[in-house]
Motif scaffolding. Structure first.
Motif, mmCIF file in Angstrom:
data_model
loop_
_atom_site.group_PDB
_atom_site.id
_atom_site.type_symbol
_atom_site.label_atom_id
_atom_site.label_comp_id
_atom_site.label_asym_id
_atom_site.label_seq_id
_atom_site.Cartn_x
_atom_site.Cartn_y
_atom_site.Cartn_z
ATOM 1 N N SER A 112 32.454 -38.769 -38.273
ATOM 2 C CA SER A 112 33.794 -39.358 -38.206
ATOM 3 C C SER A 112 33.868 -40.553 -37.269
ATOM 4 O O SER A 112 34.714 -41.437 -37.442
ATOM 5 C CB SER A 112 34.814 -38.299 -37.773
ATOM 6 O OG SER A 112 34.449 -37.710 -36.536
ATOM 7 N N SER A 113 33.003 -40.632 -36.267
ATOM 8 C CA SER A 113 33.042 -41.731 -35.300
ATOM 9 C C SER A 113 32.119 -42.885 -35.669
ATOM 10 O O SER A 113 32.082 -43.886 -34.951
ATOM 11 C CB SER A 113 32.654 -41.212 -33.905
ATOM 12 O OG SER A 113 33.489 -40.162 -33.507
ATOM 13 N N GLU A 115 31.239 -28.598 -38.102
ATOM 14 C CA GLU A 115 31.604 -29.674 -39.014
ATOM 15 C C GLU A 115 30.407 -30.216 -39.799
ATOM 16 O O GLU A 115 30.599 -30.885 -40.810
ATOM 17 C CB GLU A 115 32.245 -30.827 -38.229
ATOM 18 C CG GLU A 115 33.597 -30.478 -37.644
ATOM 19 C CD GLU A 115 34.167 -31.604 -36.801
ATOM 20 O OE1 GLU A 115 33.538 -32.681 -36.725
ATOM 21 O OE2 GLU A 115 35.246 -31.417 -36.220
ATOM 22 N N ASN A 151 30.770 -38.223 -32.289
ATOM 23 C CA ASN A 151 30.353 -37.635 -33.573
ATOM 24 C C ASN A 151 29.841 -38.739 -34.497
ATOM 25 O O ASN A 151 30.554 -39.216 -35.378
ATOM 26 C CB ASN A 151 31.517 -36.883 -34.231
ATOM 27 C CG ASN A 151 31.656 -35.480 -33.681
ATOM 28 O OD1 ASN A 151 31.015 -35.129 -32.694
ATOM 29 N ND2 ASN A 151 32.507 -34.680 -34.292
ATOM 30 N N GLY A 187 39.489 -37.773 -32.701
ATOM 31 C CA GLY A 187 38.769 -36.992 -31.708
ATOM 32 C C GLY A 187 37.740 -37.776 -30.933
ATOM 33 O O GLY A 187 37.934 -38.942 -30.567
ATOM 34 N N THR A 188 36.598 -37.133 -30.717
ATOM 35 C CA THR A 188 35.547 -37.686 -29.871
ATOM 36 C C THR A 188 34.889 -38.916 -30.486
ATOM 37 O O THR A 188 34.803 -39.039 -31.703
ATOM 38 C CB THR A 188 34.473 -36.617 -29.597
ATOM 39 O OG1 THR A 188 33.440 -37.177 -28.783
ATOM 40 C CG2 THR A 188 33.860 -36.093 -30.890
ATOM 41 N N ASN A 216 34.991 -32.521 -31.009
ATOM 42 C CA ASN A 216 36.319 -32.568 -31.622
ATOM 43 C C ASN A 216 37.169 -31.364 -31.257
ATOM 44 O O ASN A 216 38.395 -31.420 -31.315
ATOM 45 C CB ASN A 216 36.183 -32.654 -33.148
ATOM 46 C CG ASN A 216 36.089 -34.081 -33.648
ATOM 47 O OD1 ASN A 216 36.306 -35.029 -32.896
ATOM 48 N ND2 ASN A 216 35.755 -34.241 -34.915
ATOM 49 N N THR A 223 39.872 -36.941 -38.778
ATOM 50 C CA THR A 223 39.530 -35.807 -37.917
ATOM 51 C C THR A 223 38.055 -35.466 -38.039
ATOM 52 O O THR A 223 37.329 -35.468 -37.053
ATOM 53 C CB THR A 223 40.373 -34.582 -38.297
ATOM 54 O OG1 THR A 223 41.750 -34.951 -38.387
ATOM 55 C CG2 THR A 223 40.208 -33.475 -37.271
ATOM 56 N N PHE A 224 37.624 -35.136 -39.247
ATOM 57 C CA PHE A 224 36.203 -34.871 -39.458
ATOM 58 C C PHE A 224 35.855 -35.116 -40.913
ATOM 59 O O PHE A 224 36.728 -35.171 -41.784
ATOM 60 C CB PHE A 224 35.804 -33.448 -39.022
ATOM 61 C CG PHE A 224 36.352 -32.331 -39.877
ATOM 62 C CD1 PHE A 224 35.629 -31.825 -40.949
ATOM 63 C CD2 PHE A 224 37.582 -31.752 -39.597
ATOM 64 C CE1 PHE A 224 36.116 -30.792 -41.737
ATOM 65 C CE2 PHE A 224 38.089 -30.711 -40.373
ATOM 66 C CZ PHE A 224 37.355 -30.235 -41.442
ATOM 67 N N GLY A 280 28.690 -31.864 -35.047
ATOM 68 C CA GLY A 280 29.723 -32.604 -35.747
ATOM 69 C C GLY A 280 29.227 -33.492 -36.875
ATOM 70 O O GLY A 280 28.033 -33.635 -37.113
#
Length: 493
Positions: free
Chosen positions: A214-215, A457, A239, A235-236, A43, A427-428, A211
Motif C-alpha cells: 500500500s505504501s 495483509e 508497507n 497507515g504506515t 498498519n 488501507t491495504f 504487510g
C-alpha cells in the motif's frame, strides 16, 4: 546451529500473534521491524481496532469482556453473529471469489483466537459509540460487529508489545528484511539491512507478516492501475511489498486480487501517509445518512446500499474515480447529531451554511448549479412514507433516480448544513501470496516452501472487490497464531 528457531518479519498484529504463538510452543523467537521504534506497529497501529468474529450471544461476549457490568449487559442487545453468517458475508462482499478453505479456517477460528489473545493480555471493549444505536432504552448492535480492541489499533499493538516483552521475545527495530536465504530449497535465514549494513540472520523457520504494498507508489500504479499513485496512504509508510517480493523471488505463488485494495473516504487534505496523532480519524464514514457529490455536483454511489461495514472499503475507489479524485459529503441538521466522532476532530476539511444556495458556493471545486439541481432531484425522490431506522436496512429509499439510495434516504432540506471534503485513502492491498490452511507458503508448483510461513495483509485470496469491516485484524490474528505454532513445531523439529 541456527541462531533462532523462528524469525518473524513484521511488527503489527499478525506478526505479534505469530511471535507469541511460536514462543508459546517453545521456540526462540526474533521479530524484525523495518520501522524505527517510534513508528512501530505496521498498519495495525493505524487501525480502528474493530474485530469481526463469530459469537452466539451475550455469554460469548462476556467471556471476552468480563468487565462488562450487569447494568451494561441489561441495556445491550448484542444479538449474535454465527459462523455461517460470517461465511455468507465473506462470500457476498467478495462476489464469492474468496478462497473457501482459507476463509473457513479463520472464520471458525475467530472466537477461539480472540479468547487466546485475551489470555495473552489483550483487552476488548463493546462498540457502544460506533456500532450501536439506543432504541427503546437498549443499545442495539448492528452489522455483525460487537467489540474492538482496547484503545483501538494503538492499544492493540501496545498490549501485544507488552505481552512480547513479558515473554522475552527479542525485537529489532529499523531492520529491513531484503532477501530470504535458501539451502536445498529450504528457507534457512534472512538477509537484513540495518544502519546501512547487511547481515544474515540464521533461522530454522521464517514467518512473513510485513504487510502488502500500500505504501509503494510504483507497485500501486503497476498493479492497481491509473490514479492510484494519487491516493493517500491511511497507515504506515513502511508497507512497501518487501515480504511479497522476497517470497516471489524464491518461487512463491502470487495469489488473490492484485488489482484490488481496501480504500476509504479520507480527508481531502490529510497528509500523504498516516499520522499517529490523528490515527483513523481522517476517515469519514457517516455517508449513509447524507449524500456524496463530485465536482459536477452529482451523486455517484448508492450511499445506502448496505451497512457502512460492507461498503466503506470500496467507496474509496469510487471517490478516486471522480474528477479531481475528491468528493463532498453533505448532511442536513436532522442527522448531524449522528455523525461519528471523526467528524468532530480539529483537522477536518469542513464547511457549514444556513441555506443550500450558500452551501453550493462554499463547496470548493464543485459546480454550484449542478449541485443545487442534484439536491432538488434527490429530495423529490425520497420516500417519506417509510420510517427511518439506522439499526437495520430500513428500505427508506429514493424512487426514479439513475443512482438510487436504497436505505436511510432523508431529504437534504433542513439547515444548518454541514459538508466534508474527502479523497481516497488506501488501507491495504488485496493481492499477495498463496498459503495453505497451516499458513505454509505455497510455491508456483503447488508445493509448500519448506521453512516459510505467512500471515496478515500479505496473504492473498481472502478479499476481492470489497471487504467486511473488522475482518483484517481477525484474519491476521488467526493465521498469525497458526503460523507461529506451525513454524515452532517445524523449527524445533
Amino acid at each position: 546451529m541456527s541462531e533462532y528457531d523462528v524469525v518473524v518479519v513484521g511488527g503489527g498484529n499478525a506478526a505479534f500473534c505469530a511471535a507469541l504463538s511460536a514462543e508459546e510452543n517453545g521456540a526462540r523467537v526474533l521479530m524484525l521491524e523495518a520501522a524505527p521504534e517510534e513508528d512501530h506497529g505496521g498498519n495495525s497501529r493505524f487501525a480502528s481496532g474493530v474485530l469481526r468474529f463469530a459469537f452466539r450471544g451475550i455469554e460469548d461476549i462476556r467471556k471476552l469482556v468480563p468487565e462488562l457490568s450487569d447494568a451494561e449487559a441489561a441495556i445491550s442487545d448484542f444479538g449474535s453473529y454465527t459462523e455461517e453468517q460470517y461465511l455468507d458475508d465473506m462470500g457476498r462482499v467478495t462476489q464469492y471469489r474468496t478462497d473457501p478453505d482459507l476463509t473457513e479456517t479463520f472464520v471458525r477460528g475467530s472466537y477461539d483466537t480472540l479468547a487466546w489473545m485475551r489470555s495473552k493480555g489483550v483487552r476488548f471493549d463493546p462498540l457502544f459509540r460506533r456500532q450501536a444505536y439506543k432504541i427503546d432504552g437498549r443499545f442495539k448492535f448492528w452489522g455483525g460487529l460487537a467489540l474492538e480492541s482496547w484503545g483501538g489499533g494503538p492499544g492493540l499493538v501496545e498490549l501485544e508489545l507488552k505481552a512480547a516483552k513479558a515473554r522475552d521475545i527479542e525485537i529489532r527495530y529499523s531492520t529491513r528484511a531484503i532477501q530470504l536465504i535458501q539451502q536445498n530449497s529450504r528457507v534457512v535465514g534472512v538477509l537484513v539491512r540495518r544502519a546501512g549494513r547487511e547481515e544474515v540472520i540464521n533461522a530454522n523457520a521464517i514467518i512473513l507478516a510485513c504487510g502488502g504494498f500500500s505504501s509503494n507508489v510504483e507497485m500501486r500504479t503497476k498493479y492497481l492501475g491509473p490514479s492510484w499513485d494519487l491516493a493517500k496512504v491511511r497507515g504506515t509508510k513502511f508497507n512497501n511489498g518487501d515480504g511479497i517480493r522476497m517470497a516471489m523471488d524464491i518461487g512463491a505463488r502470487p495469489y488473490g486480487h492484485w488489482s484490488g485494495c481496501h480504500a476509504v473516504g479520507w480527508d481531502r487534505n490529510a497528509p500523504e501517509f498516516g499520522d499517529l496523532e490523528v490515527g483513523e480519524n481522517f476517515q469519514k464514514h457517516s455517508y449513509p445518512y447524507g449524500i456524496m457529490v463530485n465536482a459536477h455536483g452529482k451523486r455517484f454511489v448508492d450511499e445506502g446500499a448496505d451497512f457502512r461495514n460492507y461498503t466503506y472499503a470500496k467507496y474509496g475507489k469510487a471517490v478516486l474515480d471522480q474528477p479531481g479524485q475528491f468528493a463532498w459529503q453533505i448532511f442536513d441538521a436532522k442527522w448531524t447529531h449522528m455523525l461519528r466522532d471523526e467528524y468532530r476532530i480539529r483537522r477536518v476539511t469542513k464547511v457549514t451554511a444556513n441555506s443550500l444556495e450558500e452551501l453550493a458556493n462554499k463547496l470548493d471545486d464543485v459546480d454550484p448549479a449542478g449541485f443545487l439541481a442534484e439536491v432538488k432531484r434527490y429530495n423529490a425522490a425520497v420516500r417519506e412514507d417509510i420510517k427511518f431506522d439506522p439499526s437495520i436496512k430500513d428500505g427508506k429509499c429514493t424512487v426514479g433516480l439513475e443512482i438510487p439510495k436504497s436505505n436511510w434516504a432523508n431529504t437534504i432540506s433542513d439547515g444548518p448544513f454541514e459538508a466534508y471534503a474527502i479523497t481516497c485513502g488506501i488501507t491495504f492491498t488485496f493481492g499477495g501470496i498463496k498459503i495453505d490452511q497451516s499458513a505454509r507458503v505455497i510455491n508456483v508448483d503447488g508445493d509448500p516452501i519448506e521453512g516459510l510461513y505467512c500471515a496478515g495483509e500479505m496473504v492473498g485470496g481472502l478479499f476481492y472487490f470489497n471487504y467486511a469491516g473488522g475482518t483484517g485484524l481477525v484474519s491476521g490474528a488467526v493465521y498469525g497464531r497458526i503460523a507461529g505454532a506451525q513454524a515452532a513445531k517445524y523449527g524445533k523439529g
